[in-house]
Design a protein around this motif. Structure first.
Motif, short mmCIF file in Angstrom:
data_model
loop_
_atom_site.label_atom_id
_atom_site.label_comp_id
_atom_site.label_asym_id
_atom_site.label_seq_id
_atom_site.Cartn_x
_atom_site.Cartn_y
_atom_site.Cartn_z
N ILE A 1 68.88 12.39 62.14
CA ILE A 1 69.98 13.34 62.32
C ILE A 1 71.22 12.95 61.52
N PRO A 2 71.67 11.67 61.58
CA PRO A 2 72.85 11.31 60.77
C PRO A 2 72.64 11.55 59.28
N THR B 1 72.76 15.27 58.59
CA THR B 1 74.15 15.71 58.71
C THR B 1 74.94 15.39 57.45
N GLU B 2 74.72 14.19 56.92
CA GLU B 2 75.41 13.79 55.71
C GLU B 2 75.00 14.65 54.52
N ARG C 1 76.70 18.03 54.86
CA ARG C 1 78.14 17.91 54.56
C ARG C 1 78.37 17.78 53.07
#
Length: 222
Positions: free
Chosen positions: A202-203, A206-207, A210
């Protein structure tokens, strides 16, 4: 002939499978894998998240699984391996600079290095070092990257210890808590580990989102 056959079966360990590693090496294996994944670039493929969670779950002694671990020694091994490995990777980066990453032919490792550098630039040293612990591959390459980019030793050590303890002990205790609260949870171990693997991405996702949004916004302004 029996002894050689038995020995060969013990040596036939799937390093990508948490259960196989735990069955073969137990608590010691957890410490070694944590060190290799966070301190040596060749360990980027090791299953750190799932190994910690599975090991914690198996400490409960529930179900009929053959592997039984002790929580206290496990927490110590996980934390020591994660912290020592990270510090080792940092020191290698300080001495060898970016040469270690430059020589690598792994596309996945190169992409991880790029994400690690972006993480350091975007969030600063402290936040990036802590966040990297929860992103596969990035937690491997960020340590030598931090050393190569000249992150102050005191700053790196303080935040890698914080992030390392939260990651290693947190995931282990999460597995232990789940195993303690759900009877025979080891029957559902594969689906649970799959969920952990997905959550760990997930991180990273997300990055990526973004970065794409930022690039589109920059193009629109340009």
């Amino acid at each position: 002939m029996i002894a050689p056959l038995h020995l060969s079966s013990q040596l036939a360990v799937n390093v990508l499978d948490a259960q196989s590693l735990l069955a073969a090496f137990g608590v010691l294996g957890v410490g070694v894998v944590m060190f290799a994944e966070t301190g040596l670039l060749i360990g980027f493929f090791l299953p750190g998240d799932s190994l910690l969670f599975t090991a914690g779950l198996l400490c409960t002694g529930t179900g009929d699984h053959a592997v039984k671990l002790s929580l206290g020694p496990l927490l110590v091994a996980a934390a020591v391996g994660a912290l020592a490995g990270s510090q080792c990777g940092y020191l290698l980066g300080r001495k060898a600079g970016g040469a270690l990453l430059a020589r690598s032919r792994s596309q996945r490792l190169r992409e991880g290095a790029q994400r690690a550098e972006e993480l350091l630039e975007r969030y600063g040293f402290a936040k990036a070092i802590v966040l990297a612990r929860f992103v596969p591959v990035v937690r491997t390459v960020l340590n030598p990257m931090a050393g190569a980019l000249g992150v102050p030793p005191r700053t790196f050590t303080m935040w890698q210890v914080l992030g390392g303890l939260v990651w290693s002990i947190g995931l282990t205790l999460a597995g232990y808590a789940l195993g303690s609260s759900i009877p025979n949870v080891d029957k559902y171990l594969l689906p649970v580990v799959a969920v952990i693997a997905l959550v760990s991405l997930i991180p990273l996702l997300t990055e990526v989102l973004r970065s794409r949004r930022a690039a589109k916004a920059k193009e629109a302004r340009g």
